[in-house]
Design a protein around this motif. Structure first.
Motif, mmCIF file in Angstrom:
data_model
loop_
_atom_site.group_PDB
_atom_site.id
_atom_site.type_symbol
_atom_site.label_atom_id
_atom_site.label_comp_id
_atom_site.label_asym_id
_atom_site.label_seq_id
_atom_site.Cartn_x
_atom_site.Cartn_y
_atom_site.Cartn_z
ATOM 1 N N MET A 139 -131.704 25.300 38.487
ATOM 2 C CA MET A 139 -131.935 26.729 38.251
ATOM 3 C C MET A 139 -132.232 27.471 39.552
ATOM 4 O O MET A 139 -131.759 28.593 39.736
ATOM 5 C CB MET A 139 -133.055 26.923 37.244
ATOM 6 N N LEU A 140 -132.989 26.855 40.445
ATOM 7 C CA LEU A 140 -133.235 27.507 41.726
ATOM 8 C C LEU A 140 -131.955 27.598 42.549
ATOM 9 O O LEU A 140 -131.716 28.611 43.216
ATOM 10 C CB LEU A 140 -134.320 26.761 42.504
ATOM 11 N N ALA A 141 -131.123 26.564 42.497
ATOM 12 C CA ALA A 141 -129.858 26.607 43.240
ATOM 13 C C ALA A 141 -128.947 27.706 42.703
ATOM 14 O O ALA A 141 -128.366 28.485 43.483
ATOM 15 C CB ALA A 141 -129.168 25.249 43.163
ATOM 16 N N ILE A 142 -128.828 27.794 41.387
ATOM 17 C CA ILE A 142 -127.990 28.839 40.787
ATOM 18 C C ILE A 142 -128.552 30.215 41.123
ATOM 19 O O ILE A 142 -127.807 31.146 41.483
ATOM 20 C CB ILE A 142 -127.878 28.638 39.260
ATOM 21 N N GLY A 143 -129.872 30.382 41.029
ATOM 22 C CA GLY A 143 -130.489 31.655 41.352
ATOM 23 C C GLY A 143 -130.277 32.065 42.800
ATOM 24 O O GLY A 143 -130.013 33.228 43.095
ATOM 25 N N LEU A 144 -130.360 31.096 43.719
ATOM 26 C CA LEU A 144 -130.140 31.411 45.129
ATOM 27 C C LEU A 144 -128.680 31.752 45.411
ATOM 28 O O LEU A 144 -128.392 32.632 46.228
ATOM 29 C CB LEU A 144 -130.603 30.248 46.005
ATOM 30 N N VAL A 145 -127.748 31.088 44.735
ATOM 31 C CA VAL A 145 -126.324 31.403 44.916
ATOM 32 C C VAL A 145 -126.022 32.807 44.399
ATOM 33 O O VAL A 145 -125.311 33.584 45.048
ATOM 34 C CB VAL A 145 -125.441 30.341 44.224
ATOM 35 N N VAL A 146 -126.572 33.150 43.245
ATOM 36 C CA VAL A 146 -126.342 34.490 42.691
ATOM 37 C C VAL A 146 -126.997 35.549 43.577
ATOM 38 O O VAL A 146 -126.433 36.623 43.806
ATOM 39 C CB VAL A 146 -126.846 34.572 41.235
ATOM 40 N N THR A 147 -128.180 35.240 44.108
ATOM 41 C CA THR A 147 -128.836 36.168 45.027
ATOM 42 C C THR A 147 -128.001 36.369 46.286
ATOM 43 O O THR A 147 -127.848 37.496 46.774
ATOM 44 C CB THR A 147 -130.235 35.647 45.401
ATOM 45 N N ALA A 148 -127.453 35.279 46.813
ATOM 46 C CA ALA A 148 -126.607 35.384 48.003
ATOM 47 C C ALA A 148 -125.362 36.216 47.719
ATOM 48 O O ALA A 148 -124.956 37.035 48.547
ATOM 49 C CB ALA A 148 -126.217 33.992 48.485
ATOM 50 N N SER A 149 -124.776 36.024 46.540
ATOM 51 C CA SER A 149 -123.591 36.811 46.202
ATOM 52 C C SER A 149 -123.950 38.296 46.061
ATOM 53 O O SER A 149 -123.153 39.172 46.411
ATOM 54 C CB SER A 149 -122.933 36.296 44.926
ATOM 55 N N PHE A 150 -125.146 38.578 45.564
ATOM 56 C CA PHE A 150 -125.608 39.965 45.475
ATOM 57 C C PHE A 150 -125.721 40.585 46.864
ATOM 58 O O PHE A 150 -125.259 41.709 47.096
ATOM 59 C CB PHE A 150 -126.960 40.021 44.754
ATOM 60 N N PHE A 151 -126.322 39.861 47.790
ATOM 61 C CA PHE A 151 -126.469 40.397 49.148
ATOM 62 C C PHE A 151 -125.124 40.550 49.834
ATOM 63 O O PHE A 151 -124.894 41.529 50.557
ATOM 64 C CB PHE A 151 -127.395 39.509 49.983
ATOM 65 N N ILE A 152 -124.228 39.624 49.622
ATOM 66 C CA ILE A 152 -122.890 39.737 50.215
ATOM 67 C C ILE A 152 -122.159 40.945 49.640
ATOM 68 O O ILE A 152 -121.498 41.693 50.361
ATOM 69 C CB ILE A 152 -122.097 38.436 50.000
ATOM 70 N N TYR A 153 -122.277 41.158 48.327
ATOM 71 C CA TYR A 153 -121.659 42.313 47.681
ATOM 72 C C TYR A 153 -122.219 43.611 48.261
ATOM 73 O O TYR A 153 -121.475 44.557 48.533
ATOM 74 C CB TYR A 153 -121.899 42.249 46.171
ATOM 75 N N GLU A 154 -123.529 43.661 48.450
ATOM 76 C CA GLU A 154 -124.153 44.871 48.979
ATOM 77 C C GLU A 154 -123.749 45.127 50.433
ATOM 78 O O GLU A 154 -123.592 46.272 50.849
ATOM 79 C CB GLU A 154 -125.674 44.776 48.886
ATOM 80 N N ALA A 155 -123.588 44.072 51.201
ATOM 81 C CA ALA A 155 -123.302 44.240 52.626
ATOM 82 C C ALA A 155 -121.836 44.529 52.906
ATOM 83 O O ALA A 155 -121.512 45.168 53.907
ATOM 84 C CB ALA A 155 -123.729 42.984 53.380
ATOM 85 N N THR A 156 -120.931 44.069 52.046
ATOM 86 C CA THR A 156 -119.511 44.179 52.351
ATOM 87 C C THR A 156 -118.791 45.291 51.604
ATOM 88 O O THR A 156 -117.723 45.722 52.050
ATOM 89 C CB THR A 156 -118.790 42.851 52.046
ATOM 90 N N SER A 157 -119.317 45.762 50.494
ATOM 91 C CA SER A 157 -118.601 46.800 49.748
ATOM 92 C C SER A 157 -119.047 48.187 50.225
ATOM 93 O O SER A 157 -120.235 48.416 50.468
ATOM 94 C CB SER A 157 -118.847 46.662 48.251
ATOM 95 N N PRO A 158 -118.102 49.102 50.355
ATOM 96 C CA PRO A 158 -118.467 50.468 50.751
ATOM 97 C C PRO A 158 -119.340 51.133 49.686
ATOM 98 O O PRO A 158 -119.268 50.797 48.494
ATOM 99 C CB PRO A 158 -117.121 51.185 50.840
ATOM 100 N N ARG A 159 -120.163 52.039 50.109
ATOM 101 C CA ARG A 159 -121.135 52.659 49.209
ATOM 102 C C ARG A 159 -120.482 53.339 48.004
ATOM 103 O O ARG A 159 -120.977 53.267 46.890
ATOM 104 C CB ARG A 159 -121.975 53.667 49.986
ATOM 105 N N LYS A 160 -119.337 53.986 48.199
ATOM 106 C CA LYS A 160 -118.738 54.719 47.081
ATOM 107 C C LYS A 160 -118.006 53.824 46.091
ATOM 108 O O LYS A 160 -117.648 54.265 45.010
ATOM 109 C CB LYS A 160 -117.808 55.807 47.600
ATOM 110 N N TYR A 161 -117.787 52.533 46.418
ATOM 111 C CA TYR A 161 -117.101 51.616 45.502
ATOM 112 C C TYR A 161 -118.056 50.655 44.808
ATOM 113 O O TYR A 161 -117.624 49.764 44.086
ATOM 114 C CB TYR A 161 -116.030 50.824 46.241
#
Length: 78
Positions: free
Chosen positions: A24-46
């Motif tokens: 559960m911690l591994a899955i949670g950390l992977v999902v958290t990492a994907s959230f941060f990657i999504y926030e850092a790489t997608s433009p604000r308006k998309y």
């Protein structure tokens, strides 16, 4: 008419606590990492608020239950 009380027991066997904590911690950390990657790489308006809320909720649930099972596996009964 006194009923004998049954002891409270966990629905999950005690031997599964470390395994559940790790997964559960591994899955949670992977999902958290994907959230941060999504926030850092997608433009604000998309960006999508719904996707951010769902991803954050899923990460929070997995990290919360992972932390709970980690505490239970280490002997801290909460």
């Amino acid at each position: 008419m006194a009923h004998s009380a049954k002891p409270i027991s966990s629905p999950v066997p005690d031997a599964w606590y470390p395994t559940l904590a790790v997964f559960m911690l591994a899955i949670g950390l992977v999902v958290t990492a994907s959230f941060f990657i999504y926030e850092a790489t997608s433009p604000r308006k998309y960006r999508s608020l719904a996707k951010e809320l769902v991803t954050g909720t899923v990460a929070s649930v997995f990290l919360g239950f992972g932390s709970l099972f980690l505490l239970l596996a280490s002997g801290v009964y909460v």
